[in-house]
Design an enzyme around this catalytic site. Structure first.
Site: not given
Ligand code: MN
Length: 235
Positions: A113, A213, A215
């Site tokens: 990001c 993202h 994660e």
């Protein structure tokens, strides 16, 4: 075990805020989860003086640049637009120094990001200070749904560092800025249907970055964990 240096985020508040005295340096637990699930570990490198970045980078194996606030447009020689969000010039300066140190020390870099935007700026690229300033956009890049749920697709180049992803990969989207001018030594390797750049690479620099993202999605989409595994074990 590989030790990933995560460049830390800062939560800075104003004196009007009752928690002004509790300013914190942090990183997202989800980043640690992805690294630790794969059997590796991380050290958070808090924002520090740029002159110390090379020494700090030398203590870890690889560098991860995480999400966060907007970059100051000073970093790409632009004036602030009214749609610019909160910036943290001290973090910008430390991250730029850490990127140049990692490249000098031939250490791999992975950006997420803001981290992708920072890597682009570090190599001479620029940003849209707000994605609405890119007139061609047709997608919502700050999704209303939860972070675990993909909201748009990206088209992935098959000859890229992300070749283990399918040509169409579903990603989440929480960015109000985007790459405008791509740095001359970076290659766009994934794009959204509206043309927004969603991943970049430089194989020689061992540099990989994504605008989404992973994660947040790796529990339901194992391919997003594979991005971390590739960075940690192969890049
Ligand atoms: Mn997006």
């Amino acid at each position: 075990m590989t030790v990933i240096g995560i460049l830390g985020s800062q939560l800075l508040t104003t004196q009007k805020d009752p928690f002004y005295w509790n300013q914190v340096v942090f990183t997202r637990k989800r980043l640690l989860d992805a690294i630790q699930i794969l059997g590796h570990s991380a050290l958070v490198l808090p924002v520090d003086a740029p002159e110390k970045a090379a020494d700090l980078v030398s203590r870890v194996d690889k560098i991860l640049l995480s999400g966060g606030n907007d970059l100051s447009p000073d970093t790409y020689f632009d004036l602030p637009h009214e749609l610019l969000g909160i910036t943290d010039p001290a973090r910008d300066a430390f991250e730029l120094a850490a990127i140049h140190a990692a490249i000098a020390q031939k250490k791999p870099l992975f950006g997420i990001c803001r981290g992708m935007q920072m890597l682009n700026v570090s190599q001479g690229g620029t940003l849209f200070q707000d994605i609405t300033l890119c007139h061609e956009i047709s997608l919502e890049h700050w999704q209303k749904t939860d972070q675990e749920t993909p909201s748009h697709t990206v088209t992935v180049k098959s000859d890229s560092l992300l070749s283990f992803l399918p040509e169409l990969h579903a990603v989440n989207s929480f960015h109000h800025q985007a790459i405008h001018k791509l740095a001359p030594n970076l290659t766009a390797i994934a794009t959204a249907p509206d043309g927004i750049i969603e991943a970049v690479e430089n194989k020689d620099l061992r540099l990989l970055a994504v605008q989404w993202h992973p994660e947040c999605t790796f529990s339901s989409q194992p391919l997003d964990l594979e991005i971390f595994r590739y960075f940690i074990e192969e890049l």
